[in-house]
Motif scaffolding. Structure first.
Motif, PDB file in Angstrom:
ATOM      1  N   GLN A 100     -25.533 -24.897  93.802  1.00 38.38           N
ATOM      2  CA  GLN A 100     -25.762 -24.057  94.986  1.00 38.38           C
ATOM      3  C   GLN A 100     -24.918 -24.461  96.192  1.00 38.38           C
ATOM      4  N   PHE A 101     -23.902 -25.277  95.980  1.00 32.51           N
ATOM      5  CA  PHE A 101     -22.864 -25.477  96.979  1.00 32.51           C
ATOM      6  C   PHE A 101     -21.733 -24.502  96.667  1.00 32.51           C
ATOM      7  N   ILE A 102     -21.155 -23.897  97.685  1.00 32.87           N
ATOM      8  CA  ILE A 102     -20.065 -22.959  97.483  1.00 32.87           C
ATOM      9  C   ILE A 102     -18.761 -23.732  97.344  1.00 32.87           C
ATOM     10  N   ILE A 103     -18.127 -23.619  96.174  1.00 35.43           N
ATOM     11  CA  ILE A 103     -16.884 -24.350  95.931  1.00 35.43           C
ATOM     12  C   ILE A 103     -15.657 -23.459  96.104  1.00 35.43           C
ATOM     13  N   GLY A 104     -15.860 -22.156  96.269  1.00 34.61           N
ATOM     14  CA  GLY A 104     -14.735 -21.258  96.469  1.00 34.61           C
ATOM     15  C   GLY A 104     -15.218 -19.871  96.845  1.00 34.61           C
ATOM     16  N   TYR A 105     -14.408 -19.156  97.600  1.00 37.24           N
ATOM     17  CA  TYR A 105     -14.744 -17.791  97.982  1.00 37.24           C
ATOM     18  C   TYR A 105     -13.471 -16.955  98.011  1.00 37.24           C
ATOM     19  N   SER A 106     -13.632 -15.642  97.915  1.00 41.36           N
ATOM     20  CA  SER A 106     -12.494 -14.727  98.044  1.00 41.36           C
ATOM     21  C   SER A 106     -13.012 -13.368  98.473  1.00 41.36           C
ATOM     22  N   LEU A 107     -12.144 -12.582  99.057  1.00 42.42           N
ATOM     23  CA  LEU A 107     -12.503 -11.270  99.584  1.00 42.42           C
ATOM     24  C   LEU A 107     -11.597 -10.225  98.951  1.00 42.42           C
ATOM     25  N   HIS A 108     -12.176  -9.096  98.539  1.00 39.10           N
ATOM     26  CA  HIS A 108     -11.424  -8.078  97.813  1.00 39.10           C
ATOM     27  C   HIS A 108     -11.761  -6.685  98.327  1.00 39.10           C
ATOM     28  N   GLN A 109     -10.796  -5.797  98.225  1.00 40.60           N
ATOM     29  CA  GLN A 109     -11.015  -4.397  98.574  1.00 40.60           C
ATOM     30  C   GLN A 109     -11.141  -3.571  97.311  1.00 40.60           C
ATOM     31  N   ARG A 110     -12.003  -4.051  96.419  1.00 43.79           N
ATOM     32  CA  ARG A 110     -12.304  -3.359  95.168  1.00 43.79           C
ATOM     33  C   ARG A 110     -13.824  -3.264  95.035  1.00 43.79           C
ATOM     34  N   PRO A 111     -14.346  -2.111  94.631  1.00 39.41           N
ATOM     35  CA  PRO A 111     -15.801  -1.960  94.555  1.00 39.41           C
ATOM     36  C   PRO A 111     -16.442  -2.684  93.378  1.00 39.41           C
ATOM     37  N   THR A 112     -15.698  -2.868  92.283  1.00 40.23           N
ATOM     38  CA  THR A 112     -16.259  -3.508  91.094  1.00 40.23           C
ATOM     39  C   THR A 112     -15.791  -4.955  90.990  1.00 40.23           C
ATOM     40  N   ASP A 113     -16.537  -5.745  90.210  1.00 41.44           N
ATOM     41  CA  ASP A 113     -16.244  -7.176  90.089  1.00 41.44           C
ATOM     42  C   ASP A 113     -15.172  -7.497  89.054  1.00 41.44           C
ATOM     43  N   THR A 114     -14.941  -6.596  88.094  1.00 39.93           N
ATOM     44  CA  THR A 114     -14.089  -6.915  86.953  1.00 39.93           C
ATOM     45  C   THR A 114     -12.713  -7.422  87.360  1.00 39.93           C
ATOM     46  N   ARG A 115     -12.068  -6.711  88.290  1.00 35.95           N
ATOM     47  CA  ARG A 115     -10.709  -7.074  88.698  1.00 35.95           C
ATOM     48  C   ARG A 115     -10.674  -8.196  89.727  1.00 35.95           C
ATOM     49  N   CYS A 116     -11.825  -8.730  90.087  1.00 39.26           N
ATOM     50  CA  CYS A 116     -11.873  -9.783  91.103  1.00 39.26           C
ATOM     51  C   CYS A 116     -11.858 -11.189  90.518  1.00 39.26           C
ATOM     52  N   LEU A 117     -12.197 -11.323  89.236  1.00 40.30           N
ATOM     53  CA  LEU A 117     -12.370 -12.669  88.665  1.00 40.30           C
ATOM     54  C   LEU A 117     -11.081 -13.482  88.682  1.00 40.30           C
ATOM     55  N   LYS A 118     -10.008 -12.916  88.161  1.00 44.11           N
ATOM     56  CA  LYS A 118      -8.752 -13.669  88.070  1.00 44.11           C
ATOM     57  C   LYS A 118      -8.235 -14.071  89.443  1.00 44.11           C
ATOM     58  N   PRO A 119      -8.089 -13.153  90.413  1.00 45.46           N
ATOM     59  CA  PRO A 119      -7.604 -13.597  91.736  1.00 45.46           C
ATOM     60  C   PRO A 119      -8.545 -14.580  92.414  1.00 45.46           C
ATOM     61  N   HIS A 120      -9.854 -14.433  92.163  1.00 46.89           N
ATOM     62  CA  HIS A 120     -10.801 -15.388  92.744  1.00 46.89           C
ATOM     63  C   HIS A 120     -10.567 -16.793  92.190  1.00 46.89           C
ATOM     64  N   LEU A 121     -10.445 -16.887  90.872  1.00 49.42           N
ATOM     65  CA  LEU A 121     -10.236 -18.201  90.253  1.00 49.42           C
ATOM     66  C   LEU A 121      -8.866 -18.774  90.617  1.00 49.42           C
ATOM     67  N   GLU A 122      -7.872 -17.917  90.777  1.00 50.23           N
ATOM     68  CA  GLU A 122      -6.555 -18.392  91.188  1.00 50.23           C
ATOM     69  C   GLU A 122      -6.615 -19.007  92.586  1.00 50.23           C
ATOM     70  N   LYS A 123      -7.423 -18.411  93.463  1.00 53.88           N
ATOM     71  CA  LYS A 123      -7.578 -18.964  94.812  1.00 53.88           C
ATOM     72  C   LYS A 123      -8.322 -20.298  94.758  1.00 53.88           C
ATOM     73  N   VAL A 124      -9.354 -20.382  93.913  1.00 50.87           N
ATOM     74  CA  VAL A 124     -10.086 -21.638  93.748  1.00 50.87           C
ATOM     75  C   VAL A 124      -9.155 -22.728  93.215  1.00 50.87           C
ATOM     76  N   LYS A 125      -8.327 -22.363  92.248  1.00 52.12           N
ATOM     77  CA  LYS A 125      -7.386 -23.319  91.650  1.00 52.12           C
ATOM     78  C   LYS A 125      -6.380 -23.813  92.679  1.00 52.12           C
ATOM     79  N   ALA A 126      -5.902 -22.907  93.535  1.00 50.40           N
ATOM     80  CA  ALA A 126      -4.945 -23.293  94.570  1.00 50.40           C
ATOM     81  C   ALA A 126      -5.575 -24.229  95.593  1.00 50.40           C
ATOM     82  N   ALA A 127      -6.861 -24.014  95.880  1.00 50.83           N
ATOM     83  CA  ALA A 127      -7.548 -24.829  96.882  1.00 50.83           C
ATOM     84  C   ALA A 127      -7.968 -26.188  96.346  1.00 50.83           C
ATOM     85  N   LEU A 128      -8.456 -26.232  95.102  1.00 49.71           N
ATOM     86  CA  LEU A 128      -8.993 -27.464  94.535  1.00 49.71           C
ATOM     87  C   LEU A 128      -8.020 -28.198  93.626  1.00 49.71           C
TER      88      LEU A 128
END
Length: 238
Positions: free
Chosen positions: A19-47
């Motif tokens: 329940q600690f937030i280890i990464g976040y991202s913001l998207h202009q897409r209504p569905t979650d499907t296309r958000c996973l890869k860019p979200h994880l890429e941002k987490v990878k770049a940060a951590l």
């Protein structure tokens, strides 16, 4: 808004652990499907790396996401869209569902509930918005006494199947059915959902104050920072 108003909206994604937030991202897409890869890429770049195991609900269970997780050599516990539906008695008795048919890998044929074989015809290709290629194999049967109960489409029964997606679904199903997989997937329900609950309900954050993607992204960044500091303070007080 169904009341004559139009409001800009953003899809906020968070990744949590304990329940600690280890990464976040913001998207202009209504569905979650296309958000996973860019979200994880941002987490990878940060951590500098990604978690060994990624747990996500059915909104993320598309072929492209499974392929990405496999390419990153991550343990994926990601449900697909029909994961819960296929467990129901109604689904299991539905003769139109491909999950209730038999596939012969040697002959490359599908056998429907009426015992009719659907023969391979051709392979087609589709590309997603991001450029990911999906290969679908097309099959057709020659007449069937149960066709009326199976489909409303005209002509002979036809299906198209992505072999890769079928493989990914089988892997996900087996993992989620295992004792370890089930226990981990249950944990997901008390991870990001409870964090969103803390932010929206307990702390009353329900609307962004800034406008525009860059500014709202900055505003979203303050939320994990505040959440993590308050959670750490609460733990230290115990």
């Amino acid at each position: 808004m169904r009341n004559g108003q139009l409001k800009p909206g953003y899809n906020v994604q968070i990744g949590t652990e304990n329940q600690f937030i280890i990464g976040y991202s913001l998207h202009q897409r209504p569905t979650d499907t296309r958000c996973l890869k860019p979200h994880l890429e941002k987490v990878k770049a940060a951590l500098g790396k990604l978690p060994r195991t990624v747990i996500a609900d059915a909104g993320y269970g598309g072929e492209e996401n499974y392929a990405y997780l496999e390419s990153e050599k991550l343990e994926a516990l990601v449900k697909y869209s029909i994961y819960h539906k296929e467990k129901s008695k109604k689904w299991k008795q539905d003769i139109s569902k491909l999950d209730n048919w038999q596939y012969d890998e040697t002959e490359d044929t599908w056998t429907c509930a009426a015992g009719r074989k659907l023969l391979f015809r051709y392979e087609g290709k589709e590309r997603t918005e991001s450029g990911y290629e999906i290969r679908k194999r097309h099959y057709r049967s020659e007449g069937c006494p149960l066709k009326v109960a199976c489909t409303k489409a005209q002509g002979n029964r036809e299906i198209s199947v992505s072999s890769e997606y079928w493989r990914y679904k089988k892997q996900a199903r087996e993992k989620l059915k295992s004792d370890e997989g089930y226990a981990v997937s249950v944990r997901r329900m008390i991870e990001p959902e409870s964090v969103f609950g803390q932010i929206k309900n307990n702390r009353g954050f329900r609307r962004f104050l800034l406008q525009g993607l860059p500014k709202v992204s900055l505003e979203v960044g303050w939320l994990p920072l505040a959440h993590n500091l308050l959670k750490k303070a609460a733990i230290d007080e115990k």
